[in-house]
Scaffold this active site. Structure first.
Site, mmCIF file in Angstrom:
data_model
loop_
_atom_site.group_PDB
_atom_site.id
_atom_site.type_symbol
_atom_site.label_atom_id
_atom_site.label_comp_id
_atom_site.label_asym_id
_atom_site.label_seq_id
_atom_site.Cartn_x
_atom_site.Cartn_y
_atom_site.Cartn_z
ATOM 1 C CB CYS A 79 16.196 -3.951 14.403
ATOM 2 S SG CYS A 79 14.991 -5.535 13.170
ATOM 3 C CD GLN A 285 -5.697 -0.365 7.840
ATOM 4 O OE1 GLN A 285 -4.947 -1.074 7.202
ATOM 5 N NE2 GLN A 285 -6.584 0.566 6.961
ATOM 6 C CE1 TYR A 314 -11.282 -1.048 -5.130
ATOM 7 C CE2 TYR A 314 -12.449 1.316 -4.634
ATOM 8 C CZ TYR A 314 -11.691 -0.024 -5.569
ATOM 9 O OH TYR A 314 -11.119 0.885 -6.535
ATOM 10 C CD GLU A 335 -13.330 -6.154 -1.164
ATOM 11 O OE1 GLU A 335 -12.430 -6.748 -1.797
ATOM 12 O OE2 GLU A 335 -12.939 -4.945 -0.249
ATOM 13 C CG ASP A 383 -9.598 1.360 2.669
ATOM 14 O OD1 ASP A 383 -7.962 2.278 1.691
ATOM 15 O OD2 ASP A 383 -9.656 1.602 4.026
ATOM 16 C CB CYS A 410 -2.598 2.109 2.208
ATOM 17 S SG CYS A 410 -2.754 0.916 1.017
#
Length: 454
Positions: A79, A285, A314, A335, A383, A410
């Protein structure tokens, strides 16, 4: 391996060091006189001459000046923006070494922060590390720069060809940039609080269709028809163009008001054999292929046999909820984003799933309400965003006494913090796996199984 060991680290000093490993952000880790030094551009096992850029009380930051003994995993970055753009951390090493660094990052979080050791920790890597992202949010800055932020700054680096973004996003960004220049559309200046276009958002589906959102500081769109024509010409598979108005200062990208300029305000994509409707603010995602592997692991950890009740906090657009619904008796998703709940309900109907319910609300409030009402789920799935779980969510989840808790994370650091709290509530770590959804960046997903005696 000989290194220089000075009594004191000086800014702008040059030292020879051995690189011992990696930080959670992918920086090389060395030690000078007992002090940790984080080294940009260094690989584990190398001996480097480094230039110290910043010295703090307990640590220092440096960059590689000369690689004296290179790692066999070192590669020339493919890159051209690497080292300028702050998006990717690992273009200077092969993918094997990247996965090793990510496994170590997750392992350290589970053991050092969580105080628990998994029986094993496999890492599921990407089959393709190029052009895997299905969503991009380009920051825009004067005069007409569209790209990404330089690391730890708000300086926008113009980027024409990003190796991890989709072809659709690149074509659309180029068209929007040309439209801005042609019609003198002002980019937003966050310091002055003036200008119009703040971010360009592009979401793509597996079939190549794209949803475009312009995040702007005002409702009026000058040369709207020319914008629509430019975007559709650049990417004919565009299904909709949406305006999002955000007048607030700060780092939050999306505002609360939306208006469809052309086409539809949602995108359809397939995941794990199901079709999902995705609106602009809905979580989904960014790596479809790896998301299927991640959710497959979550389903495996949940160990459902057709009769269980599952609570999914979530839940976003209902991806995990609806995937698990095919193997459970009843699933409940919660949510806080209203648009995501609307999408989730439509997704359930679209896929003919009748044993799923969705509620809009904060995870803490929903979890506490369910616990107070005596809901007894067999499995709870969480999540959360990068900040992890609030202590009250953990307490409420444990109070419902599920057989299993599946935690998709995450951020390994907040996962480790939360695992310690779950263990104190009687839910120790049973299984763990890392799944790389973010090749070439420092981020990594983790899925863990928590349970009582099993």
């Amino acid at each position: 391996m000989s290194v220089t060991v000075p009594e004191e680290i000086r800014k702008n000093g040059i030292y020879t060091v051995a690189i011992e490993g990696y930080s959670s952000e992918g920086l090389g880790v060395a030690r000078i006189g007992g002090r940790v030094v984080f080294v940009h551009g260094a690989l584990a096992g190398e001996r480097c001459e480094i230039l110290v850029m910043k010295v703090l009380k307990n640590m220092a930051f440096a960059k590689v000046k000369t690689v004296l003994a290179p790692s066999p995993h070192r590669r020339e970055p493919a890159c051209p923006y690497f080292g300028k753009c702050g998006g990717c951390a690992y273009w200077h090493m092969d993918y094997e070494e990247e996965l090793r660094a990510k496994r170590q990052k997750v392992w350290d979080a589970l053991t050092r922060l969580g105080g628990q050791t998994p029986p094993e920790l496999p890492v599921l890597g990407c089959e393709d590390v190029l052009h895997y992202r299905n969503k991009v949010q380009y920051p825009v800055a004067p005069p007409d720069k569209i790209g990404f932020y330089r690391a730890r700054t708000h300086e926008v680096i113009p980027v024409e060809h990003c190796l991890i973004q989709s072809e659709a996003a690149e074509h659309i960004a180029a068209a929007v940039g040309a439209w801005m220049r042609r019609w003198s559309i002002a980019a937003y200046d966050e310091r002055a609080g003036r200008g119009w276009l703040r971010h360009l958002y592009v979401r793509t589906a597996a079939d190549g269709s794209a949803l475009v959102c312009l995040v702007a500081a005002g409702e009026k769109v000058r040369r709207q028809e020319e914008l629509i024509e430019a975007v559709r010409a650049a990417w004919p598979r565009t299904v909709g163009i949406v305006l999002n108005v955000n007048r607030r200062p700060g780092n939050v990208i999306l505002g609360d008001a939306y208006r469809t300029l052309w086409g539809q305000d949602f995108l359809l994509d397939t995941l794990c054999g199901l079709t999902f409707r995705l609106s602009v603010p809905s979580f989904y995602q960014v790596n479809r292929a790896q998301a299927e592997r991640l959710y497959g692991l979550a389903a495996e950890f949940a160990d459902l046999h057709g009769t269980e009740t599952v609570l999914d906090l979530y839940c976003g657009t209902g991806t995990i909820t609806l995937i698990l619904a095919r193997h459970a008796g009843r699933v409940i998703g919660a949510e806080i984003v209203p648009e995501a709940i609307e999408d989730a309900r439509e997704n359930a109907a679209r896929n003919g799933i009748e044993n799923a319910e969705f509620f809009c609300g904060d995870a803490s409030a929903v979890a506490e309400k369910c616990a107070a009402e005596g809901l007894a789920p067999d499995v709870i799935v969480v999540d959360p965003p990068r900040k992890g779980l609030a202590p009250e969510v953990i307490a409420a989840a444990a109070a419902m006494a599920p057989r299993r808790i599946v935690y998709v994370s995450c951020d390994p650091a907040t996962l480790g913090r939360d695992l310690k709290l779950f263990a104190a509530q009687g839910y120790p770590l049973r299984r763990a796996a890392a799944v790389d959804l973010f090749a070439r960046t420092s981020h990594c997903e983790t899925v863990v199984l928590l349970g009582r005696e099993m």
